[in-house]
Design a protein around this motif. Structure first.
Motif, PDB file in Angstrom:
ATOM      1  N   GLN A  46     -15.809  33.006  16.374  1.00  0.00           N
ATOM      2  CA  GLN A  46     -16.823  33.835  17.007  1.00  0.00           C
ATOM      3  C   GLN A  46     -18.226  33.381  16.626  1.00  0.00           C
ATOM      4  O   GLN A  46     -18.634  33.462  15.473  1.00  0.00           O
ATOM      5  CB  GLN A  46     -16.642  35.299  16.625  1.00  0.00           C
ATOM      6  N   ASP A  47     -18.983  32.923  17.631  1.00  0.00           N
ATOM      7  CA  ASP A  47     -20.382  32.541  17.439  1.00  0.00           C
ATOM      8  C   ASP A  47     -21.295  33.760  17.457  1.00  0.00           C
ATOM      9  O   ASP A  47     -21.024  34.745  18.149  1.00  0.00           O
ATOM     10  CB  ASP A  47     -20.853  31.630  18.576  1.00  0.00           C
ATOM     11  N   MET A  48     -22.410  33.641  16.745  1.00  0.00           N
ATOM     12  CA  MET A  48     -23.531  34.551  16.922  1.00  0.00           C
ATOM     13  C   MET A  48     -24.383  34.020  18.066  1.00  0.00           C
ATOM     14  O   MET A  48     -24.724  32.830  18.086  1.00  0.00           O
ATOM     15  CB  MET A  48     -24.366  34.612  15.639  1.00  0.00           C
ATOM     16  N   PRO A  49     -24.728  34.841  19.053  1.00  0.00           N
ATOM     17  CA  PRO A  49     -25.620  34.377  20.120  1.00  0.00           C
ATOM     18  C   PRO A  49     -26.956  33.892  19.567  1.00  0.00           C
ATOM     19  O   PRO A  49     -27.559  34.535  18.706  1.00  0.00           O
ATOM     20  CB  PRO A  49     -25.793  35.622  20.996  1.00  0.00           C
ATOM     21  N   SER A  50     -27.416  32.754  20.056  1.00  0.00           N
ATOM     22  CA  SER A  50     -28.664  32.151  19.582  1.00  0.00           C
ATOM     23  C   SER A  50     -29.877  32.859  20.170  1.00  0.00           C
ATOM     24  O   SER A  50     -29.814  33.463  21.238  1.00  0.00           O
ATOM     25  CB  SER A  50     -28.710  30.676  19.970  1.00  0.00           C
ATOM     26  N   GLY A  51     -30.988  32.730  19.478  1.00  0.00           N
ATOM     27  CA  GLY A  51     -32.260  33.244  19.962  1.00  0.00           C
ATOM     28  C   GLY A  51     -33.400  32.615  19.201  1.00  0.00           C
ATOM     29  O   GLY A  51     -33.190  31.951  18.180  1.00  0.00           O
TER      30      GLY A  51
ATOM     31  N   ARG B  41     -13.191  28.910  20.906  1.00  0.00           N
ATOM     32  CA  ARG B  41     -14.502  29.122  20.290  1.00  0.00           C
ATOM     33  C   ARG B  41     -15.339  29.917  21.280  1.00  0.00           C
ATOM     34  O   ARG B  41     -15.710  29.422  22.342  1.00  0.00           O
ATOM     35  CB  ARG B  41     -15.198  27.791  19.953  1.00  0.00           C
ATOM     36  N   LYS B  42     -15.584  31.180  20.947  1.00  0.00           N
ATOM     37  CA  LYS B  42     -16.387  32.040  21.820  1.00  0.00           C
ATOM     38  C   LYS B  42     -17.848  31.689  21.592  1.00  0.00           C
ATOM     39  O   LYS B  42     -18.452  32.054  20.604  1.00  0.00           O
ATOM     40  CB  LYS B  42     -16.100  33.509  21.531  1.00  0.00           C
ATOM     41  N   HIS B  43     -18.399  30.964  22.565  1.00  0.00           N
ATOM     42  CA  HIS B  43     -19.640  30.235  22.360  1.00  0.00           C
ATOM     43  C   HIS B  43     -20.883  31.076  22.655  1.00  0.00           C
ATOM     44  O   HIS B  43     -21.141  31.458  23.803  1.00  0.00           O
ATOM     45  CB  HIS B  43     -19.641  28.987  23.232  1.00  0.00           C
ATOM     46  N   ILE B  44     -21.636  31.355  21.599  1.00  0.00           N
ATOM     47  CA  ILE B  44     -22.907  32.095  21.586  1.00  0.00           C
ATOM     48  C   ILE B  44     -22.934  33.256  22.596  1.00  0.00           C
ATOM     49  O   ILE B  44     -23.910  33.487  23.283  1.00  0.00           O
ATOM     50  CB  ILE B  44     -24.130  31.161  21.743  1.00  0.00           C
ATOM     51  N   LYS B  45     -21.842  33.985  22.610  1.00  0.00           N
ATOM     52  CA  LYS B  45     -21.708  35.200  23.414  1.00  0.00           C
ATOM     53  C   LYS B  45     -20.709  36.118  22.726  1.00  0.00           C
ATOM     54  O   LYS B  45     -19.805  35.639  22.034  1.00  0.00           O
ATOM     55  CB  LYS B  45     -21.210  34.861  24.823  1.00  0.00           C
ATOM     56  N   VAL B  46     -20.863  37.399  22.903  1.00  0.00           N
ATOM     57  CA  VAL B  46     -19.888  38.378  22.433  1.00  0.00           C
ATOM     58  C   VAL B  46     -19.276  39.041  23.654  1.00  0.00           C
ATOM     59  O   VAL B  46     -19.983  39.426  24.591  1.00  0.00           O
ATOM     60  CB  VAL B  46     -20.540  39.435  21.520  1.00  0.00           C
TER      61      VAL B  46
ATOM     62  N   TYR C 146     -12.893  21.498  22.542  1.00  0.00           N
ATOM     63  CA  TYR C 146     -13.143  20.719  23.760  1.00  0.00           C
ATOM     64  C   TYR C 146     -14.070  21.487  24.694  1.00  0.00           C
ATOM     65  O   TYR C 146     -13.869  22.674  24.967  1.00  0.00           O
ATOM     66  CB  TYR C 146     -11.833  20.427  24.494  1.00  0.00           C
ATOM     67  N   THR C 147     -15.092  20.815  25.184  1.00  0.00           N
ATOM     68  CA  THR C 147     -16.020  21.408  26.149  1.00  0.00           C
ATOM     69  C   THR C 147     -15.558  21.116  27.568  1.00  0.00           C
ATOM     70  O   THR C 147     -15.544  19.955  27.962  1.00  0.00           O
ATOM     71  CB  THR C 147     -17.438  20.845  25.932  1.00  0.00           C
ATOM     72  N   GLN C 148     -15.072  22.125  28.352  1.00  0.00           N
ATOM     73  CA  GLN C 148     -15.081  23.537  28.079  1.00  0.00           C
ATOM     74  C   GLN C 148     -14.050  24.225  28.969  1.00  0.00           C
ATOM     75  O   GLN C 148     -13.408  23.578  29.802  1.00  0.00           O
ATOM     76  CB  GLN C 148     -16.482  24.114  28.297  1.00  0.00           C
TER      77      GLN C 148
ATOM     78  N   LEU D 106     -14.305  25.301  24.249  1.00  0.00           N
ATOM     79  CA  LEU D 106     -15.575  26.015  24.155  1.00  0.00           C
ATOM     80  C   LEU D 106     -15.590  26.995  25.319  1.00  0.00           C
ATOM     81  O   LEU D 106     -15.619  26.592  26.476  1.00  0.00           O
ATOM     82  CB  LEU D 106     -16.728  25.027  24.262  1.00  0.00           C
ATOM     83  N   ASP D 107     -15.548  28.267  25.017  1.00  0.00           N
ATOM     84  CA  ASP D 107     -15.420  29.302  26.045  1.00  0.00           C
ATOM     85  C   ASP D 107     -16.708  30.106  26.079  1.00  0.00           C
ATOM     86  O   ASP D 107     -17.007  30.864  25.162  1.00  0.00           O
ATOM     87  CB  ASP D 107     -14.229  30.196  25.726  1.00  0.00           C
ATOM     88  N   GLN D 108     -17.476  29.943  27.170  1.00  0.00           N
ATOM     89  CA  GLN D 108     -18.780  30.581  27.253  1.00  0.00           C
ATOM     90  C   GLN D 108     -18.737  31.944  27.928  1.00  0.00           C
ATOM     91  O   GLN D 108     -19.701  32.711  27.848  1.00  0.00           O
ATOM     92  CB  GLN D 108     -19.763  29.662  27.989  1.00  0.00           C
ATOM     93  N   GLY D 109     -17.640  32.256  28.605  1.00  0.00           N
ATOM     94  CA  GLY D 109     -17.484  33.589  29.165  1.00  0.00           C
ATOM     95  C   GLY D 109     -18.444  33.923  30.287  1.00  0.00           C
ATOM     96  O   GLY D 109     -18.896  35.065  30.386  1.00  0.00           O
ATOM     97  N   TRP D 110     -18.754  32.938  31.134  1.00  0.00           N
ATOM     98  CA  TRP D 110     -19.644  33.168  32.271  1.00  0.00           C
ATOM     99  C   TRP D 110     -18.840  33.211  33.562  1.00  0.00           C
ATOM    100  O   TRP D 110     -17.804  32.555  33.695  1.00  0.00           O
ATOM    101  CB  TRP D 110     -20.711  32.067  32.358  1.00  0.00           C
TER     102      TRP D 110
END
Length: 616
Positions: A395-400, A372-377, A574-576, A338-342
């Motif tokens: 590719q996830d869609m960012p949540s809102g 898995r690009k997690h809720i970020k582009v 796997y997180t993360q 799980l890759d959040q890209g922060w």
């Protein structure tokens, strides 16, 4: 005298910029990555930002120090006084912006920069591009409004030709409003009060700003879809101001050697036929170059370069009748973090392009074949790196617009009645517009094999409609409709989340209808002193005190995962990838300075999952 005045003005402007660059430094006292010291305040992220449609001879990077001011939201005129300098493209809340301030829903963020147009910008039209601005913005050139945009994760541009003054010196300004968690817009993990799995807000410009000059009639975008079964590439170009008789000519190259060519009317889709193709995969990330020319009466009006790959992602039953994912008609277990890209210093924005690439390279070296690009582009260059390195992307869609859902994590225990959230028409429209834009802009990247419209029922609405629309928009990819969420319309994949052990939906009940996935598991935590976001109160789903303990538990989870694969599981996440703020369950620390389990050992453990005999 006039020429001397202009030269003197430019020299004074350059001197002021140099002085500001000398004064810039990261804000705050949080940990930094090693790349923070390599950020050039005169021009961070200098790389060409659009790898799928390149015109590298007529562009100008506008990243660098801009003026900024924070005012009340009621202010609609450009401020006369500025709060200081901000380093674009880093969000105002980030350390690398040099500011490190938060923004409330009652405030707006203003930007301004004075630029000198590059002599390379010689064509008739000048286009101003933004990689991403979070969330709502209006753009001004020389005091004239040139357009507005809503969307924190999609790129946008404006034709600013009519707003330019005579001469080289121009002024660009932005007005940005971002309510973060007080608004319904897609925002991912941002929240106004960061805690637990929710992180620092990201407001304003957070990807590259740049200028491009193009002719009056130009290639605006391309749409490329491989067809492995037919050995062809479907190609369509969107042409601005096309005339009758205009043609699009495409030529494919393999290491500089021409291998195919096609030509058709500029408004038509054409099929580029290919022979002896090499299929793209994580073990063979083969890319082909393509040259696109817009022709009029035998002359080149516009041209650009791109690339493509030939690969096929599909769903079909194995010998036991269980639905599986096949890459190029061969089963391949998808396993990735799980890759959040922060980033601790840049938040949504990596300090440098090398840093952006580092995470992908290390992921591959660890023995993962997917992210898995997690809720970020990410910026377009991130996907180019995945294409080149050979990493599958979900590719996830960012949540809102979160809250108000019933979250049914366990397939087989479906609740009666309505589970989707009731979102307002405005909220629904915001989601649909941005998801459509994201899918359109990312379509050409072959590494992306799965779209994920919803995560864990966060803002999940009209699931069946959204999943069907996503599949219709892009039938060349699979759709994981509700990763760990409400399973009313899973699409191609039924995806269960479970911590810390891996788990899977019942293959006897669901395996003949859906690909079975474990979209999140693990979360094994190990805080490393000197490399945490805060000194104490860090956490993981299951925490350990030593590397040996962590490694032992990770091995146990993979052993379990191997068994699940034999029983019908096709993918796991796997997180993360890294720690993120107070979460210390990353394979790497947040600053990327410590990899908790040696890379070679991780690869040896993970390689067990790619034995093709597991499904025989």
């Amino acid at each position: 005298m006039i020429k001397r005045s202009i030269i003197l003005s430019c020299l004074l402007s350059m001197a002021a910029s140099y002085s500001s660059a000398q004064d810039w430094k990261p804000a705050g006292d949080k940990i930094l990555t090693e790349w923070a010291s390599k950020v050039d305040p005169k021009q961070p992220h200098p790389e060409y930002p659009r790898p799928q449609l390149t015109r590298t001879n007529n562009w100008q990077n506008l990243n660098g120090l801009w003026k900024y001011a924070v005012t009340e939201r009621s202010v609609s005129q450009l401020p006369s006084n500025w709060d200081g300098d901000i380093l674009v493209p880093f969000a105002i809340e980030s350390a690398l912006s040099g500011v490190g301030k938060s923004l409330s829903k009652d405030q707006v963020l203003w930007y301004q920069t004075d630029i000198v147009l590059s002599k390379k910008l010689k064509n008739e039209k000048t286009i101003l591009h933004f990689g991403a601005v979070d969330w709502q913005c209006e753009v001004f050139v020389n005091g004239q409004s040139v357009g507005q945009h809503e969307g924190g994760f999609d790129a946008f541009s404006f034709d600013i030709t009519a707003a330019l003054k005579k001469g080289a010196k121009q002024q660009i300004a932005l007005r940005v409003w971002d309510p973060t968690s007080d608004g319904p817009q897609p925002r991912g993990k941002q929240i106004n009060n960061p805690h637990s799995i929710w992180y620092t807000p990201v407001s304003g410009i957070w990807q590259t700003v740049w200028l491009e000059s193009v002719p009056k009639t130009f290639i605006k975008s391309t749409h490329q879809t491989p067809n492995v079964d037919d050995s062809s590439l479907a190609f369509h170009a969107e042409v601005e101001n096309a005339q009758n008789g205009d043609l699009i000519q495409i030529t494919a190259f393999d290491n500089g050697k021409k291998i195919a060519e096609s030509s058709n009317a500029a408004t038509e889709t054409q099929q580029l036929k290919l022979q002896n193709i090499s299929l793209w995969s994580p073990t063979n990330p083969k890319l082909y170059d393509i040259e696109v020319k817009l022709m009029r009466k035998g002359k080149v009006v516009d041209q650009a370069k791109s690339y493509f790959a030939m690969r096929k992602i599909s769903k079909k039953a194995d010998k036991k009748g269980i639905e599986r994912m096949y890459l190029n008609d061969e089963f391949l277990f998808h396993y990735g973090p799980l890759d959040q890209g922060w980033w601790p210093d840049g938040l949504h924005t990596s300090p440098t392009d090398d840093a952006l690439k580092f995470d992908i390279e290390k992921t591959k070296e660890m023995g993962f074949n997917m992210i898995r690009k997690h809720i970020k582009v990410e910026p377009a260059r991130w996907y180019r790196h995945c294409d080149s390195i050979g990493i599958l992307v979900w590719q996830d869609m960012p949540s809102g617009d979160l809250g108000g859902n019933i979250w049914d994590m366990h397939p087989g225990k479906f609740r009666a009645g309505k589970q989707d959230k009731d979102r307002s028409p405005a909220s629904e429209a915001i989601y649909k517009k941005e998801w459509n834009s994201i899918m359109t802009q990312l379509h050409n990247f072959p590494s992306i094999v799965v779209w994920v419209p919803f995560n864990e029922a966060w803002g999940q609405f009209k699931t069946k409609e959204i999943v069907e629309w996503t599949k219709q928009k892009d039938p060349s990819r699979l759709v994981n409709g509700a990763s760990g969420g409400n399973y009313q319309a899973p699409g191609d994949i039924l995806d269960l989340h479970n911590y810390p052990e891996p788990a899977m939906p019942d293959p006897a009940r669901f395996g003949k209808d859906f690909i079975l996935a474990n979209g999140e598991f693990g979360g094994l935590g190990l805080p490393v002193e000197g490399h945490t976001w805060q000194a104490k109160d860090n956490w993981g789903y299951q925490s350990f005190k030593s590397v040996d303990e962590l490694k032992k538990r990770y091995r146990e989870l993979i052993t379990d995962l191997v068994k699940l694969t034999q029983w019908g599981l096709s993918a796991a996440v796997y997180t993360q990838t890294t720690d993120v703020e107070v979460e210390t369950n990353g394979l790497m620390t947040y600053d990327r300075k410590v990899i908790k389990i040696p890379v070679s050992e991780l690869k040896q453990i993970n390689d067990q999952l790619y034995n093709p005999n597991l499904i025989n």
